[in-house]
Design a protein around this motif. Structure first.
Motif, PDB file in Angstrom:
ATOM      1  N   ILE A   7      57.584 -81.862 -79.838  1.00 53.47           N
ATOM      2  CA  ILE A   7      57.157 -83.242 -80.056  1.00 53.47           C
ATOM      3  C   ILE A   7      58.163 -84.271 -79.539  1.00 53.47           C
ATOM      4  O   ILE A   7      57.836 -85.451 -79.434  1.00 53.47           O
ATOM      5  N   HIS A   8      59.370 -83.849 -79.183  1.00 51.12           N
ATOM      6  CA  HIS A   8      60.402 -84.833 -78.841  1.00 51.12           C
ATOM      7  C   HIS A   8      61.129 -84.419 -77.571  1.00 51.12           C
ATOM      8  O   HIS A   8      62.077 -83.615 -77.608  1.00 51.12           O
ATOM      9  N   THR A   9      60.685 -84.956 -76.438  1.00 48.77           N
ATOM     10  CA  THR A   9      61.301 -84.629 -75.148  1.00 48.77           C
ATOM     11  C   THR A   9      61.428 -85.879 -74.293  1.00 48.77           C
ATOM     12  O   THR A   9      60.677 -86.841 -74.448  1.00 48.77           O
ATOM     13  N   HIS A  10      62.383 -85.829 -73.380  1.00 47.60           N
ATOM     14  CA  HIS A  10      62.589 -86.903 -72.411  1.00 47.60           C
ATOM     15  C   HIS A  10      62.769 -86.277 -71.026  1.00 47.60           C
ATOM     16  O   HIS A  10      63.554 -85.325 -70.877  1.00 47.60           O
ATOM     17  N   VAL A  11      62.057 -86.790 -70.055  1.00 50.91           N
ATOM     18  CA  VAL A  11      62.276 -86.376 -68.672  1.00 50.91           C
ATOM     19  C   VAL A  11      62.385 -87.627 -67.810  1.00 50.91           C
ATOM     20  O   VAL A  11      61.905 -88.704 -68.181  1.00 50.91           O
ATOM     21  N   PHE A 199      58.053 -86.849 -89.443  1.00 48.64           N
ATOM     22  CA  PHE A 199      59.439 -86.526 -89.118  1.00 48.64           C
ATOM     23  C   PHE A 199      59.476 -85.421 -88.077  1.00 48.64           C
ATOM     24  O   PHE A 199      58.521 -84.657 -87.928  1.00 48.64           O
ATOM     25  N   ASP A 200      60.592 -85.334 -87.363  1.00 45.84           N
ATOM     26  CA  ASP A 200      60.785 -84.175 -86.486  1.00 45.84           C
ATOM     27  C   ASP A 200      62.149 -83.540 -86.744  1.00 45.84           C
ATOM     28  O   ASP A 200      63.006 -84.111 -87.419  1.00 45.84           O
ATOM     29  N   THR A 201      62.307 -82.343 -86.207  1.00 42.41           N
ATOM     30  CA  THR A 201      63.535 -81.566 -86.416  1.00 42.41           C
ATOM     31  C   THR A 201      64.575 -81.799 -85.331  1.00 42.41           C
ATOM     32  O   THR A 201      65.652 -81.199 -85.369  1.00 42.41           O
ATOM     33  N   LEU A 225      55.917 -82.800 -90.824  1.00 44.33           N
ATOM     34  CA  LEU A 225      57.125 -82.415 -90.097  1.00 44.33           C
ATOM     35  C   LEU A 225      56.745 -81.698 -88.809  1.00 44.33           C
ATOM     36  O   LEU A 225      55.829 -80.867 -88.804  1.00 44.33           O
ATOM     37  N   MET A 226      57.456 -82.020 -87.702  1.00 50.32           N
ATOM     38  CA  MET A 226      57.118 -81.477 -86.386  1.00 50.32           C
ATOM     39  C   MET A 226      58.374 -80.922 -85.713  1.00 50.32           C
ATOM     40  O   MET A 226      59.463 -81.483 -85.855  1.00 50.32           O
ATOM     41  N   PHE A 227      58.192 -79.858 -84.976  1.00 54.59           N
ATOM     42  CA  PHE A 227      59.309 -79.259 -84.234  1.00 54.59           C
ATOM     43  C   PHE A 227      59.601 -80.083 -82.982  1.00 54.59           C
ATOM     44  O   PHE A 227      58.695 -80.450 -82.228  1.00 54.59           O
ATOM     45  N   GLY A 228      60.885 -80.346 -82.745  1.00 53.08           N
ATOM     46  CA  GLY A 228      61.284 -81.042 -81.529  1.00 53.08           C
ATOM     47  C   GLY A 228      62.674 -80.625 -81.095  1.00 53.08           C
ATOM     48  O   GLY A 228      63.522 -80.275 -81.928  1.00 53.08           O
ATOM     49  N   THR A 229      62.919 -80.673 -79.802  1.00 54.95           N
ATOM     50  CA  THR A 229      64.225 -80.272 -79.273  1.00 54.95           C
ATOM     51  C   THR A 229      65.120 -81.448 -78.898  1.00 54.95           C
ATOM     52  O   THR A 229      66.324 -81.288 -78.783  1.00 54.95           O
ATOM     53  N   VAL A 256      54.226 -76.765 -88.593  1.00 55.84           N
ATOM     54  CA  VAL A 256      55.357 -77.518 -88.047  1.00 55.84           C
ATOM     55  C   VAL A 256      55.498 -77.267 -86.546  1.00 55.84           C
ATOM     56  O   VAL A 256      55.839 -78.182 -85.779  1.00 55.84           O
ATOM     57  N   LEU A 257      55.228 -76.048 -86.126  1.00 56.56           N
ATOM     58  CA  LEU A 257      55.392 -75.711 -84.709  1.00 56.56           C
ATOM     59  C   LEU A 257      54.238 -76.210 -83.838  1.00 56.56           C
ATOM     60  O   LEU A 257      54.421 -76.345 -82.621  1.00 56.56           O
ATOM     61  N   TRP A 258      53.075 -76.472 -84.420  1.00 56.46           N
ATOM     62  CA  TRP A 258      51.951 -76.871 -83.565  1.00 56.46           C
ATOM     63  C   TRP A 258      51.027 -77.902 -84.202  1.00 56.46           C
ATOM     64  O   TRP A 258      50.887 -79.020 -83.707  1.00 56.46           O
TER      65      TRP A 258
END
Length: 267
Positions: A7-11, A199-201, A225-229, A256-258
């Motif tokens: 859920i949390h990425t930047h490119v 929220f995210d992780t 809650l959502m998984f994010g890197t 949380v993962l999906w």
């Protein structure tokens, strides 16, 4: 293999990715592990990641349109390669016409808004943003970078988010980093129980001990809650093993993962 949505990425555009990732690491004084490019992000498919939310950041108002066009094109190309990829537009507090850019970005397929208060140098309860919040309240989700333990970067404290929500109670908010990067106790105190805050992780599991991580699950819950890197800060290969240590049931883990991410994006 489990199905994962990040859920949390930047490119960034390839021409500026090296500079952008370098500046990101320098700003936060930590190593940035990824390249900041969509083809590098998509390598996380080997870990089961098949969906992404690309989050825009506009460091000045003149960047907004180009950032959002790039994100829309990149998300579309990623979907064509078989990923479930979406993007949230960047928006700057000094943009001259929120409504016009909202309409344009939505027509390109963007799904919400991202504000990075630290990098943009703006409090999330700055009144310059209130028009934007009014335009999207009850209609679109907004994602905030939340928290910091440095005194000069107190733009997105939990108390300031509470102020925003008192003014805009129907605003749907993604509160990154368990609601407060390195300021988790504030998040636990102020943001618990708020049904329109997700929220995210991201940028948390590597920075907190396991006891605090499990406390976050207990206090904030897992329903939103959502998984994010926080890619490129970290990669899926680094974050998934940390996530796997958490005290979650199989059903909670799957949500949380999906599932939670898909619900949030389409909220």
């Amino acid at each position: 293999m489990k199905k994962i949505f990040d859920i949390h990425t930047h490119v960034y555009p390839p021409k500026i990715a090296d500079k952008a990732t370098y500046n990101l690491g320098r700003f936060y004084d930590f190593p940035v592990e990824g390249e900041g490019k969509i083809d590098d992000l998509e390598k996380s498919r080997e870990f089961g990641v098949c969906g992404f939310l690309l989050l825009g950041v506009a460091t000045n108002p003149t960047q907004v349109e180009s950032v959002n066009t790039f994100l829309a094109e990149t998300a579309k190309e990623s979907r064509e390669r078989g990923f479930e990829t979406y993007a949230f537009m960047g928006m700057h507090q000094d943009h001259p016409d929120f409504a016009a850019e909202l309409d344009r970005a939505l027509s390109l397929g963007l799904k919400g808004i991202k504000i990075h208060p630290d990098i943009q140098g703006v409090d999330i309860d700055d009144r310059r943003l209130f028009e934007l919040y009014s335009l999207i309240e009850g209609k679109l989700p907004i994602y905030f970078h939340m928290g910091d333990d440095r005194e000069e970067y107190r733009f997105s404290t939990a108390d300031k988010l509470a102020h925003v929500l008192s003014e805009f109670p129907k605003l749907t908010v993604g509160a990154a980093h368990f609601g407060g990067y390195k300021a988790w106790e504030d998040s636990f105190r102020v943001l618990r129980g708020r049904e329109n805050v997700w929220f995210d992780t991201s940028s948390s599991l590597w920075a907190m001990d396991l006891e605090t991580a499990n406390k976050a699950l207990s206090v904030l819950g897992t329903e939103r809650l959502m998984f994010g890197t926080d890619y490129p800060v970290k990669t899926a290969g680094q974050e998934i093993p940390l996530f796997d240590r958490l005290n979650l049931s199989d059903g909670q883990r799957e949500d949380v993962l999906w599932s939670n991410a898909i619900r949030f994006i389409n909220n």
